[in-house]
Motif scaffolding. Structure first.
Motif, PDB file in Angstrom:
ATOM      1  N   ALA A  27       0.927  -1.361   0.044  1.00 19.03           N
ATOM      2  CA  ALA A  27      -0.146  -0.331   0.194  1.00 19.03           C
ATOM      3  C   ALA A  27       0.802   1.107  -0.169  1.00 19.03           C
ATOM      4  N   LEU A  28       2.372   1.316   0.778  1.00 19.74           N
ATOM      5  CA  LEU A  28       2.811   2.483   0.750  1.00 19.74           C
ATOM      6  C   LEU A  28       3.724   2.457  -0.319  1.00 19.74           C
ATOM      7  N   TYR A  29       3.931   1.277  -0.776  1.00 21.71           N
ATOM      8  CA  TYR A  29       4.629   1.500  -2.202  1.00 21.71           C
ATOM      9  C   TYR A  29       3.732   2.316  -3.348  1.00 21.71           C
ATOM     10  N   GLU A  30       2.195   1.205  -4.002  1.00 23.16           N
ATOM     11  CA  GLU A  30       1.732   1.779  -4.709  1.00 23.16           C
ATOM     12  C   GLU A  30       0.944   3.298  -4.193  1.00 23.16           C
ATOM     13  N   ARG A  31       1.015   3.878  -3.232  1.00 21.70           N
ATOM     14  CA  ARG A  31       0.575   5.301  -2.929  1.00 21.70           C
ATOM     15  C   ARG A  31       1.994   6.438  -3.280  1.00 21.70           C
ATOM     16  N   GLU A  32       3.308   5.810  -3.152  1.00 20.57           N
ATOM     17  CA  GLU A  32       3.957   6.830  -2.787  1.00 20.57           C
ATOM     18  C   GLU A  32       5.131   6.543  -3.926  1.00 20.57           C
ATOM     19  N   ALA A  33       4.912   5.820  -4.662  1.00 18.97           N
ATOM     20  CA  ALA A  33       6.898   5.200  -5.516  1.00 18.97           C
ATOM     21  C   ALA A  33       6.650   5.645  -6.597  1.00 18.97           C
ATOM     22  N   ARG A  34       5.919   6.691  -7.085  1.00 16.98           N
ATOM     23  CA  ARG A  34       5.807   7.380  -8.415  1.00 16.98           C
ATOM     24  C   ARG A  34       6.746   8.611  -7.622  1.00 16.98           C
ATOM     25  N   TRP A  35       6.038   9.477  -6.607  1.00 14.45           N
ATOM     26  CA  TRP A  35       7.133  10.697  -6.285  1.00 14.45           C
ATOM     27  C   TRP A  35       7.939   9.893  -5.355  1.00 14.45           C
ATOM     28  N   LEU A  36       8.143   9.167  -5.114  1.00 14.65           N
ATOM     29  CA  LEU A  36       9.632   8.899  -4.098  1.00 14.65           C
ATOM     30  C   LEU A  36      10.185   8.923  -5.302  1.00 14.65           C
ATOM     31  N   LEU A  37       9.914   8.234  -6.189  1.00 19.00           N
ATOM     32  CA  LEU A  37      11.124   7.835  -7.665  1.00 19.00           C
ATOM     33  C   LEU A  37      11.764   9.313  -8.047  1.00 19.00           C
ATOM     34  N   GLY A  38      10.634   9.894  -8.204  1.00 18.50           N
ATOM     35  CA  GLY A  38      10.805  11.505  -8.887  1.00 18.50           C
ATOM     36  C   GLY A  38      11.983  12.346  -7.637  1.00 18.50           C
ATOM     37  N   VAL A  39      11.773  11.732  -6.357  1.00 21.43           N
ATOM     38  CA  VAL A  39      13.067  12.661  -5.729  1.00 21.43           C
ATOM     39  C   VAL A  39      14.508  11.944  -5.575  1.00 21.43           C
ATOM     40  N   ALA A  40      14.382  10.798  -5.587  1.00 21.72           N
ATOM     41  CA  ALA A  40      15.354   9.731  -6.303  1.00 21.72           C
ATOM     42  C   ALA A  40      16.166  10.536  -7.288  1.00 21.72           C
ATOM     43  N   GLN A  41      15.176  10.617  -8.963  1.00 20.83           N
ATOM     44  CA  GLN A  41      15.360  10.883  -9.684  1.00 20.83           C
ATOM     45  C   GLN A  41      16.343  11.843  -9.778  1.00 20.83           C
ATOM     46  N   ARG A  42      15.407  13.481  -8.854  1.00 27.15           N
ATOM     47  CA  ARG A  42      16.372  14.384  -8.758  1.00 27.15           C
ATOM     48  C   ARG A  42      17.403  14.437  -8.651  1.00 27.15           C
ATOM     49  N   ILE A  43      17.381  13.440  -7.951  1.00 25.61           N
ATOM     50  CA  ILE A  43      18.849  13.517  -7.035  1.00 25.61           C
ATOM     51  C   ILE A  43      19.699  13.290  -8.039  1.00 25.61           C
ATOM     52  N   VAL A  44      19.664  11.492  -8.224  1.00 22.74           N
ATOM     53  CA  VAL A  44      20.926  10.939  -8.387  1.00 22.74           C
ATOM     54  C   VAL A  44      21.311  11.256 -10.139  1.00 22.74           C
ATOM     55  N   GLN A  45      19.563  11.471 -11.140  1.00 23.31           N
ATOM     56  CA  GLN A  45      19.691  12.064 -12.087  1.00 23.31           C
ATOM     57  C   GLN A  45      19.636  11.099 -13.012  1.00 23.31           C
ATOM     58  N   ASP A  46      19.623  10.452 -12.744  1.00 19.19           N
ATOM     59  CA  ASP A  46      19.367   8.976 -13.377  1.00 19.19           C
ATOM     60  C   ASP A  46      18.268   8.138 -13.047  1.00 19.19           C
ATOM     61  N   LYS A  47      17.190   7.984 -14.136  1.00 21.40           N
ATOM     62  CA  LYS A  47      16.398   6.980 -13.756  1.00 21.40           C
ATOM     63  C   LYS A  47      16.259   5.345 -13.312  1.00 21.40           C
ATOM     64  N   ALA A  48      17.401   4.608 -14.365  1.00 21.40           N
ATOM     65  CA  ALA A  48      17.717   3.391 -13.566  1.00 21.40           C
ATOM     66  C   ALA A  48      18.652   3.351 -12.079  1.00 21.40           C
ATOM     67  N   ARG A  49      19.053   3.741 -12.007  1.00 24.78           N
ATOM     68  CA  ARG A  49      19.895   4.540 -10.561  1.00 24.78           C
ATOM     69  C   ARG A  49      18.569   4.942  -9.804  1.00 24.78           C
TER      70      ARG A  49
END
Length: 184
Positions: A27-49
């Motif tokens: 439930a946490l994953y389904e609710r937040e994954a896309r937003w959390l992925l955006g946070v991670a991607q802004r920091i690491v600057q690479d979608k796979a990472r």
């Protein structure tokens, strides 16, 4: 017309994870994954990472959900902190840190303010947050924004603001307490 669903209880979901209830992690994953992925991607600057960071962060959530302390902050904030720290750790492991350019900062700021599909029940009052941020001293507000929007490490913030590291850490901790009080 059916009643809207009740707001999602992040604290209860994290506590359910601590009890080993897999549905809560899903439930946490389904609710937040896309937003959390955006946070991670802004920091690491690479979608796979960023995807790897998100995966590792959810493993950490599952393994350490019992360490969550609701009196110290929201479960949702705890999730974002884990992802942010994992992403910053990934940068350090790669031997680099990323300093955002002014254009990138503007894009992030715009993205933070843009409404997202389904956000009406996410529980974040952007106007209230902006009001509370404006109540902070300029240097302290800059520390919070650099840490939680820009993804800077405390060391990067200290260097950027030409302020001792301990002072930056203290300003962030106290500012977060003031924001939490203001938002309540």
């Amino acid at each position: 017309m059916p009643a809207p669903p009740p707001p999602f209880d992040y604290d209860a979901a994290v506590m359910a994870c601590a009890r080993g209830e897999r549905f809560a992690l899903r439930a946490l994953y389904e609710r937040e994954a896309r937003w959390l992925l955006g946070v991670a991607q802004r920091i690491v600057q690479d979608k796979a990472r960023a995807e790897d960071v998100l995966h590792d962060a959810f493993i950490q959530v599952w393994q350490h959900a019992g360490s969550f302390q609701p009196e110290l902050g929201s479960a949702r904030g705890w999730l974002y902190t884990i992802v942010r720290h994992r992403a910053l750790g990934e940068l350090r492991a790669q031997g680099r840190t990323h300093v955002l350019e002014p254009e990138e900062l503007a894009a992030i700021s715009d993205a933070q303010q843009a409404p997202h599909e389904g956000d009406d029940d996410r529980g974040l009052d952007i106007d209230r947050l902006e009001h509370c941020l404006q109540r902070l001293d300029e240097a302290r507000r800059a520390c919070v924004v650099h840490a939680f929007v820009d993804g800077y490490t405390h060391e990067q913030i200290a260097a950027r603001l030409k302020t001792p590291l301990g002072t930056v850490k203290s300003w962030i901790r106290r500012s977060l307490a003031r924001l939490k009080e203001c938002m309540a």
